[in-house]
Every structure is written in C-alpha cells, then in structure tokens.
Design a protein around this motif. Structure first.
Motif, PDB file in Angstrom:
ATOM      1  N   SER A  95       0.841  -1.194   0.000  1.00  0.00           N
ATOM      2  CA  SER A  95       0.000   0.000   0.000  1.00  0.00           C
ATOM      3  C   SER A  95       0.874   1.241   0.000  1.00  0.00           C
ATOM      4  O   SER A  95       1.981   1.258   0.510  1.00  0.00           O
ATOM      5  CB  SER A  95      -0.904   0.001   1.236  1.00  0.00           C
ATOM      6  N   GLY A  96       0.356   2.294  -0.593  1.00  0.00           N
ATOM      7  CA  GLY A  96       1.073   3.562  -0.619  1.00  0.00           C
ATOM      8  C   GLY A  96       2.082   3.641  -1.745  1.00  0.00           C
ATOM      9  O   GLY A  96       2.303   2.689  -2.501  1.00  0.00           O
ATOM     10  N   GLU A  97       2.727   4.806  -1.844  1.00  0.00           N
ATOM     11  CA  GLU A  97       3.703   5.010  -2.914  1.00  0.00           C
ATOM     12  C   GLU A  97       4.999   4.282  -2.593  1.00  0.00           C
ATOM     13  O   GLU A  97       5.322   4.034  -1.434  1.00  0.00           O
ATOM     14  CB  GLU A  97       3.977   6.506  -3.091  1.00  0.00           C
ATOM     15  N   PRO A  98       5.772   3.914  -3.635  1.00  0.00           N
ATOM     16  CA  PRO A  98       7.041   3.220  -3.384  1.00  0.00           C
ATOM     17  C   PRO A  98       8.031   4.148  -2.696  1.00  0.00           C
ATOM     18  O   PRO A  98       8.144   5.321  -3.031  1.00  0.00           O
ATOM     19  CB  PRO A  98       7.518   2.838  -4.788  1.00  0.00           C
ATOM     20  N   ALA A  99       8.740   3.617  -1.705  1.00  0.00           N
ATOM     21  CA  ALA A  99       9.723   4.397  -0.970  1.00  0.00           C
ATOM     22  C   ALA A  99      10.821   3.464  -0.484  1.00  0.00           C
ATOM     23  O   ALA A  99      10.590   2.273  -0.259  1.00  0.00           O
ATOM     24  CB  ALA A  99       9.075   5.124   0.209  1.00  0.00           C
ATOM     25  N   GLY A 100      12.017   3.998  -0.330  1.00  0.00           N
ATOM     26  CA  GLY A 100      13.118   3.169   0.135  1.00  0.00           C
ATOM     27  C   GLY A 100      14.421   3.925   0.168  1.00  0.00           C
ATOM     28  O   GLY A 100      14.449   5.155   0.190  1.00  0.00           O
ATOM     29  N   VAL A 101      15.533   3.184   0.160  1.00  0.00           N
ATOM     30  CA  VAL A 101      16.863   3.771   0.286  1.00  0.00           C
ATOM     31  C   VAL A 101      17.831   3.087  -0.679  1.00  0.00           C
ATOM     32  O   VAL A 101      17.772   1.880  -0.878  1.00  0.00           O
ATOM     33  CB  VAL A 101      17.374   3.657   1.744  1.00  0.00           C
ATOM     34  N   VAL A 102      18.700   3.886  -1.284  1.00  0.00           N
ATOM     35  CA  VAL A 102      19.744   3.379  -2.174  1.00  0.00           C
ATOM     36  C   VAL A 102      20.963   3.013  -1.334  1.00  0.00           C
ATOM     37  O   VAL A 102      21.410   3.815  -0.513  1.00  0.00           O
ATOM     38  CB  VAL A 102      20.142   4.439  -3.226  1.00  0.00           C
ATOM     39  N   PHE A 103      21.496   1.797  -1.520  1.00  0.00           N
ATOM     40  CA  PHE A 103      22.662   1.425  -0.719  1.00  0.00           C
ATOM     41  C   PHE A 103      23.862   0.999  -1.548  1.00  0.00           C
ATOM     42  O   PHE A 103      24.949   0.779  -1.013  1.00  0.00           O
ATOM     43  CB  PHE A 103      22.312   0.311   0.278  1.00  0.00           C
ATOM     44  N   LYS A 104      23.712   0.916  -2.862  1.00  0.00           N
ATOM     45  CA  LYS A 104      24.863   0.536  -3.679  1.00  0.00           C
ATOM     46  C   LYS A 104      24.632   0.968  -5.114  1.00  0.00           C
ATOM     47  O   LYS A 104      23.497   0.992  -5.605  1.00  0.00           O
ATOM     48  CB  LYS A 104      25.089  -0.983  -3.617  1.00  0.00           C
ATOM     49  N   VAL A 105      25.732   1.329  -5.802  1.00  0.00           N
ATOM     50  CA  VAL A 105      25.697   1.653  -7.226  1.00  0.00           C
ATOM     51  C   VAL A 105      26.756   0.808  -7.912  1.00  0.00           C
ATOM     52  O   VAL A 105      27.906   0.769  -7.466  1.00  0.00           O
ATOM     53  CB  VAL A 105      25.972   3.151  -7.480  1.00  0.00           C
ATOM     54  N   GLU A 106      26.370   0.116  -8.971  1.00  0.00           N
ATOM     55  CA  GLU A 106      27.302  -0.742  -9.698  1.00  0.00           C
ATOM     56  C   GLU A 106      27.353  -0.328 -11.159  1.00  0.00           C
ATOM     57  O   GLU A 106      26.379   0.205 -11.705  1.00  0.00           O
ATOM     58  CB  GLU A 106      26.862  -2.211  -9.621  1.00  0.00           C
ATOM     59  N   ARG A 107      28.497  -0.589 -11.777  1.00  0.00           N
ATOM     60  CA  ARG A 107      28.645  -0.405 -13.223  1.00  0.00           C
ATOM     61  C   ARG A 107      29.184  -1.696 -13.808  1.00  0.00           C
ATOM     62  O   ARG A 107      30.247  -2.167 -13.425  1.00  0.00           O
ATOM     63  CB  ARG A 107      29.582   0.753 -13.542  1.00  0.00           C
ATOM     64  N   THR A 108      28.444  -2.255 -14.748  1.00  0.00           N
ATOM     65  CA  THR A 108      28.852  -3.477 -15.417  1.00  0.00           C
ATOM     66  C   THR A 108      28.732  -3.270 -16.914  1.00  0.00           C
ATOM     67  O   THR A 108      27.643  -2.990 -17.428  1.00  0.00           O
ATOM     68  CB  THR A 108      27.975  -4.672 -14.991  1.00  0.00           C
ATOM     69  N   ASN A 109      29.878  -3.382 -17.605  1.00  0.00           N
ATOM     70  CA  ASN A 109      29.904  -3.154 -19.050  1.00  0.00           C
ATOM     71  C   ASN A 109      29.277  -1.819 -19.433  1.00  0.00           C
ATOM     72  O   ASN A 109      28.522  -1.713 -20.412  1.00  0.00           O
ATOM     73  CB  ASN A 109      29.178  -4.298 -19.774  1.00  0.00           C
ATOM     74  N   GLY A 110      29.575  -0.810 -18.629  1.00  0.00           N
ATOM     75  CA  GLY A 110      29.077   0.535 -18.914  1.00  0.00           C
ATOM     76  C   GLY A 110      27.657   0.784 -18.475  1.00  0.00           C
ATOM     77  O   GLY A 110      27.156   1.912 -18.591  1.00  0.00           O
ATOM     78  N   GLU A 111      26.973  -0.232 -17.958  1.00  0.00           N
ATOM     79  CA  GLU A 111      25.579  -0.082 -17.530  1.00  0.00           C
ATOM     80  C   GLU A 111      25.521   0.221 -16.036  1.00  0.00           C
ATOM     81  O   GLU A 111      26.127  -0.486 -15.230  1.00  0.00           O
ATOM     82  CB  GLU A 111      24.805  -1.364 -17.836  1.00  0.00           C
ATOM     83  N   ARG A 112      24.786   1.271 -15.688  1.00  0.00           N
ATOM     84  CA  ARG A 112      24.682   1.696 -14.291  1.00  0.00           C
ATOM     85  C   ARG A 112      23.453   1.073 -13.651  1.00  0.00           C
ATOM     86  O   ARG A 112      22.339   1.213 -14.147  1.00  0.00           O
ATOM     87  CB  ARG A 112      24.601   3.214 -14.222  1.00  0.00           C
ATOM     88  N   THR A 113      23.668   0.382 -12.534  1.00  0.00           N
ATOM     89  CA  THR A 113      22.580  -0.251 -11.807  1.00  0.00           C
ATOM     90  C   THR A 113      22.583   0.237 -10.368  1.00  0.00           C
ATOM     91  O   THR A 113      23.631   0.290  -9.724  1.00  0.00           O
ATOM     92  CB  THR A 113      22.714  -1.783 -11.824  1.00  0.00           C
TER      93      THR A 113
END
Length: 642
Positions: free
Chosen positions: A227-245
């Motif tokens: 229920s409700g709008e999506p909410a959360g926290v970012v805890f990691k950033v990865e780059r694989t073959n130039g793609e940002r995840t």
C-alpha cells in the motif's frame, strides 16, 4: 519467481578471515542454490566477483544473494571484514532486518568484531552469533562463548553445544526448547536484547542447517505491504559493461517498471528496468514489493544513501533513522598519480566512476597542480584502487604518502559587506555576511537577516551555493564543518535592457554575480573571524598479553599514541587512549610483532584537536577567494565561482 509470505534481509558481518564468505557459500549450498560450495582459497566463490577479492581471499565489496527457506525469501548480504572497507559494511546496514555476526572458534572475538557489534547495537538490529571453524585445530567453543558474553553481550545465549571440537568430526547438537522458552527467546531476539549463539563450520557444514532454522524462526521479516507510494533507500551503485545499476531496499509500496520516482528530492526519473535476486541469479521483473532489494535501471542521478519516495522509505536501517554516520568518515587522503602522463584524463574519468560507486572516496581535483586526491580508511584501499584502475580501465597509478584530513574551526565572529555600485565591488550585487562558530557536530547553518522577498529566489540560492563552496575550503584549504553564516545585506539590479534590445547582462544582476561575490565576502569574514586547523584523532582500544606491556607502551609513544586508561585482568592488559589518525597504520603494523600475534587493536575517529606550530594547508580544488582579499582591483566580473 514465486511470491513468499515474508522477506528477510540478513547481513553477514565479521572480522576479516572469520569465514563470512565461506559461510555464505555453505548457506547457498544448503539452500539448494549451489551444487557445491565455492572456496575462498580456490577463488571460485559466488559473492567475491572482483579479481582482487579472489586473488587475496578477502571481501572488498558487498554482494547480495537470495534463497528460500521455510517459506521465507532471504536476501543474504556478504560484507567485507577488513577495516579499510568499513564503508561497504555501513551501506549494507542500511537495508538489513538482522545480522549474522561470525566469530572464529579459534581466534575468538577480534578487533573488528567489537566495532561491528557496537554498530549493530546502536542500530537496534537483531543479531545471531555464529561461532565458526569448530573443526579447526585449536578451536575452543566454550572459551569463545565466554568471550562473546563478556565482550559483546551478556545476553548471548547458546542454543546448542559442540562435540569433537578441533577435529573434522566436530558436530553441533542443538538443545531441546519448549514452546514457552522459544516464545520468550523469539521476543528477546526481535527486540535485539537477546542474541542466539550457534556453533558450526562453514567448511564441513556442521551447524549451518540449524543456523538457517534459527534465522527463519527467530528473526523478524518484512511482509509484502504494497500500500502507498514506493519508498526506500539506495545502498549501492554498480557499473557493469558501462551499464549503471542502482541497488535499493524497497521499504514501502511497490516499485514498478515505468514508475517516475523522485530520488532525494531531485526531479523524478523513470524506472526503465527492474531485477531482483532469486536463488543466486538476477531475474527481470515488472514489480518489486516492500521488503525486497531491487536492482534498478534508469536512475542516473541516484547516489548511495539517497532516499526515494515518501512514507517509511525515509528511514534507515532497522531503527528508521539515518544510516549515515554509524561509522566515522575517512580521516586520511592520498594524491593519485598516473604512471603515464597521457593517462591523467582517463584516470580522472575512472576515479569519477569509482566515486559514483563509493561516495566516501570523496574525489578532489586541483586543476592548477593537476592533482587528484581521494579519501581513505587505510593503506589497503590504495592497493584496491590501483588494481581496479589497472584491470578495468587500463590505467596504472602510484600514490603519494597518506596524510590526515584536517578541518578548520571558526574561532570568533567576523563580518564583511560589499555594496552594489560601490568600489571596489566589481559585481552587480550587494552581499553582507556574518560568520559565527557553532558547537562541534552542529553542522553548517545559513540564515537571513534580510527580507526573503528583497530579491529573486534564484539569487538567494546562488548566495547559498557560494557559502557552501567557501566552507568546503576554508582559510587554510580545509573544510569548515560547524559554522553559522547569516546574510545581513542584499541588493540587486533588476533585469534591464536598452530600448528595443534584449536582456543586457552589463546592466542587470545575475546569479553568477551573487555566487562569485558571496565567496569573496565570506572569505573576508572568515579571515576576520579567524580559524584554527584541527587534525583527526582516533580513540583506540588495545588488548595485549600483560608480559609485553612495556615494549608495547614504548611503541605507542613512538607513534604519539597516548594511553589514558590501563586495566589488568588475568594476564591481559587492556589499554584505551588516543592516537593521531596518520599514526594508526603504523601502530597496526607493529602490534602483531610485539604481541606474538595476540594483540587486538581497534580504533575509530573520535575528535579533532588543534595542530601545533604553523597551520598545515591543503591544496585547493577551487579558485582561491582568500588570495583576493585586499586586492579587489584585480577582480573581474568573470571571476569563476568554482
């Protein structure tokens, strides 16, 4: 992917070499995700994917794997144990429901074990202790249980015992517990006041099945409340073959492909792809419900620590508060040099990408000297950065000697003002500022003593940007973390033009005028207020055999470490005191040699102390406004704002 009744996000944390990664492999094998557990020694583990991790047999970056156990989806996060990579552990804590603290049955409670347990207790996270390596020669489960109870928590409760300790036949025998006893313990565990202890071996598998049962039975999970709008926290950033995840914990609502979500208050960005961890793989999905960890594509501006959405997503870790600052920020830095001068540009681009994945690298570039500096927790990080740059970017680098990252404290109050149209002010703006000291830890504050409607909002924004930029590099080049800046005067020329002509910048104030003038006025105010440079000081604890106390005290003195407390008990000396940040590495290197490998040393940033002698300076990454004071005639309107 089959829907489950609940989700459990568990972190595996421990001192280096306690067996975290081996335990992760054995857990995945027991859960049916792997056909056979990988080996750290063989370099074929599921979670250590970096070449350097496999080569050195240590975990550097956190990794997420997923499996199902007793109708519970478990996201298992394998974290680094070496203190140089404590930032990776910090980010993992942001998404955990609970943690498994691994302790070696041979070495017992070690330096990083203490640091981690304290952080987990501050966060109020439930903790299960797994005493590993009961099959190793020298294993003493009863002794280690006593250490856990005396040094980590008096509420450490053994759920079983070990037979055949120290042999390959070592086995774990759980105790029988009645429903009332189980219910009471479950309540204590979920309140983070009681800590179950399971014994076993990640290599032989002893106790691992029982550990999984404890996780499913005692730990609190997260239901799929969409229920409700999506909410959360970012805890990691990865780059694989130039793609940002972007890896993010969804705390409430449900995140869907094509959703447009505001991350950290910035303009909303579209989710172009979603994946979840499922039985050792990343699986594409259209929706990720609350409680799960999502691999998000499309968020180009998201950074580690950012919150997205509203509702319960604004909280961090189990307690719902901010997760930043559970561990101290890096107190050291080094300048990185490209071996080949022609690689400087490529090196900067590569380090920028690495800083995107690890914001505590805190990249700083000095264009004048063509120097690039990065922040560090310790010397091992240099090796990691060098290996990644060489392997992933083809850039070879060297490092200059590590130095401390100091700060500047404002001593008194200082004011300065420049009026529009009055020499020597070359800008079409009026800016008056007063700077005042604030208590330690108060942070930076900006206030107005002018009417908010006295000029356009964009000009106030430009003033604040100028203030922030100047406080980043104070009188001696160091950041000023605690200060209050008040705007006392303002004025501008409205947008004007000649007859039948377009906007004339020469007649009208711009945001650039305010941004540039603010830096110069604040520099003058800070010079009048005066600042003192303070160097980082760590609080240390050192446990050593009593018979080596004399030689250790001599070594501490050589590194300017000052013991403030000494406690003697049963042949063991426990020292607590202070040591300069740039001496920590030297102490760490010497303690094992002086204590037959029995010394346990922990340290963490405690405070900053004024330096002695001439104030140390730091090379600036931005144009220097302090150099212009007293020589306003040389300043041009085109002076850059940085």
């Amino acid at each position: 992917m089959t829907a489950r009744s609940r989700t459990l996000n568990v972190g595996i944390v421990a001192h280096v070499d306690a067996g975290k990664t081996s335990l992760t492999e054995r857990v995945l094998f027991e859960a049916g995700v792997l056909d056979a557990p990988g080996s750290v020694d063989a370099g074929d583990t599921q979670t250590d994917s970096m070449a350097l991790e496999r080569q050195r047999g240590i975990t550097i970056r956190s990794a997420v794997v997923s499996f199902d156990w007793r109708s519970t989806t478990v996201n298992l996060i394998d974290t680094p144990g070496h203190s140089d990579f404590i930032a990776e552990v910090e980010r993992a804590l942001a998404v955990l429901d609970a943690a498994v603290l691994v302790v070696s049955a041979v070495e017992g409670v070690q330096a990083q074990t203490l640091v981690l347990m304290r952080a987990l207790q501050r966060l109020g996270l439930p903790v299960v202790v797994f005493v590993n390596k009961v099959d190793r020669t020298g294993a003493e489960p009863d002794r280690v249980l006593g250490e856990v109870a005396s040094r980590l928590s008096p509420e450490a409760i053994a759920l079983g015992q070990v037979t055949g300790a120290g042999t390959r036949a070592a086995a774990y025998l759980p105790f029988e517990m009645g429903p009332t006893e189980l219910a009471a313990l479950r309540g204590g565990v979920r309140a983070a006041t009681a800590h179950p202890v399971v014994f076993g071996s990640a290599i032989t598998g002893a106790g691992v099945h029982e550990l999984l049962d404890v996780l499913a039975t005692f730990l609190p999970g997260t239901g799929h409340d969409v229920s409700g709008e999506p909410a959360g926290v970012v805890f990691k950033v990865e780059r694989t073959n130039g793609e940002r995840t972007v890896l993010a914990r969804v705390r409430s609502g449900s995140l869907r492909v094509r959703d447009r979500v505001a991350v950290d208050g910035r303009a909303a960005e579209k989710v172009t792809g979603l994946r979840v961890f499922d039985r050792g793989r990343l699986v594409r999905v259209d929706e990720v419900p609350a409680g799960r960890i999502a691999a998000v594509q499309g968020w180009s501006s998201a950074r580690i620590g950012d919150r997205f959405g509203g509702g319960r997503g604004g909280g961090g870790a189990a307690s719902g508060g901010s997760w930043a600052g559970q561990f101290s920020r890096p107190s050291l830095e080094t300048v990185v040099d490209a071996v080949r001068p022609e690689d400087v540009g490529a090196m900067y681009a590569a380090l920028t990408e690495l800083a995107d994945q690890d914001p505590l690298i805190d990249l700083r570039q000095d264009d004048g000297r063509r120097e690039i500096a990065v922040s560090l927790y310790g010397e091992v990080q240099k090796e990691v950065i060098a290996a990644v740059l060489a392997a992933d970017y083809g850039v070879e680098v060297t490092f200059r000697p590590t130095t401390s990252i100091c700060v500047e404290r404002v001593v008194g109050s200082g004011t300065a003002c420049q009026l529009i149209g009055v020499a020597p002010n070359p800008f079409l703006a009026t800016v008056g500022l007063r700077v005042e000291p604030l208590p330690l830890g108060a942070g930076q504050q900006f206030a107005l003593e002018v009417e908010l409607g006295s000029m356009p909002p964009a000009f106030f924004t430009a003033v604040r940007e100028g203030v922030d930029a100047t406080l980043e590099e104070g009188v001696h080049g160091w950041a000023i973390p605690d200060a209050r800046v008040v705007m006392t005067h303002s004025g501008y020329y409205p947008r004007q033009s000649h007859a039948h002509a377009t906007f004339d910048k020469a007649m009208s104030s711009t945001a650039q005028d305010f941004r540039s003038l603010t830096r110069l006025v604040l520099a003058e105010a800070l010079t009048r207020a005066r600042t003192v440079v303070c160097a980082p000081v760590h609080r240390f604890e050192l446990e050593i055999p009593e018979d080596v106390l004399g030689s250790v005290l001599g070594e501490l003195a050589r590194h300017h470490a000052v013991p403030l407390e000494t406690t003697l008990r049963a042949g063991v000396a426990v020292l607590a005191g202070e040591v300069p940040a740039d001496s920590v590495h030297g102490v760490q290197q010497r303690i094992p040699h002086l204590t037959r490998g029995e010394g346990v040393f922990t340290s963490g940033l405690d405070h900053y102390a004024p330096t002695n002698g001439p104030a140390p300076t730091r090379a600036r990454a931005q144009p220097d406004p302090f150099a212009q004071i007293g020589d306003w005639s040389r300043i041009q309107r085109s002076w850059p704002s940085g």
